[in-house]
Design a protein around this motif. Sequence first.
Motif: not given
Length: 363
Positions: A157, A144-145, A140, A277, A303
């Motif tokens: 997610w 990607y946040r 994770v 993601t 993304f």
Amino acid sequence: MGSSNETSNTGPVVNPWKAKDSNESLTPGGSSGGSAAAVAADLCFGATGTDTGGSIRQPASFTGTVGVKGTYGRTSRWGVVAFASSLDHPGPFAKTVKDSALLLQAMSGHDPKDSTSLPNDVPDFAAAVGQSVKGLKIGVPKEYRVDGMPAEIDEVWQKGIDWLKAAGCEIVDISLPHTKYALPAYYIVAPAEASSNLARYDGMRYGNRVEGKDLNDTYEKTRAAGFGHEVQRRIMIGTYVLSAGYYDAYYLRAQKVRTRILQDFDQAFEKVDAILTPAAPSAAFGLGTKSDDPIAMYLNDVFTVTANLAGVPAMSVPAGLDKSGLPLGLQVITRALDEETMFKVGAAIEDSAGFGFKAEKWW
């Protein structure tokens, strides 16, 4: 070209999904939104698309379908109108992970007509669907946040993380530190290659032709009539970054960033078997709401572009609905030539999500 399908020669494709209590026409995503909309609208069981920066996975997320791109070179680019040759990945849309595995298997294999086509044997992708994911390590990535990401994207997610944990996977926090440079690098490399590839559409050999008073005038009129504004914008950007004095500053530097992004993935896959993601930073949006803002449109690929730059396989699996009743997808990324793990994890998400939703009758 573009993430909303509004630059098509025959006008925008309309997503068969509608938000609750709204009749607004929504984008199916892009640029392979026509294929995604056709599958979502039950016009067909599967369709092909091309994914250069997310053009299969983002429309799949917007339409509640499964969208897959394999490893770069796994499927032949022969017959595809080239956009960015080092980034283009043909792949399928389908209604289930199993169907997408069957389609990718049929599309894969060596093609002597494509110099980048891989000579590797094609595994039985469909056989991987339904296999246990117990013991797999799922990465994770913290990068990607992104700022301003809707809470619903974060929630779906987290659901995906919980589903895989319940299926016996080990969740591992990882870092892909060069992710923030992916979009800028992509929007240098892709337009540069597009400007080179599309130079062949000059009105001389094939395609559109508008007569002018001389050769240069014919070229100019043909290209002005034959390319839409977004394509022209990207050709101009690409021509600029390849021009004398700017090639080193832009194109070469972007290629170095691309190498760093690939190294990020290589290092991550030393620790994990797959990466999970979101597939897109939002649900489908209204046609015309972002078309006058190219930067907002380009951010739709935030993304997805990394997997194209690295050439690794990735897929979008429908995982839930937002508060407006629109589909949201999760993205599974695996190491190069390991589509089997991608389908295994994708099928586990599909089983847990139980996504049985369909667009209401659109006719």
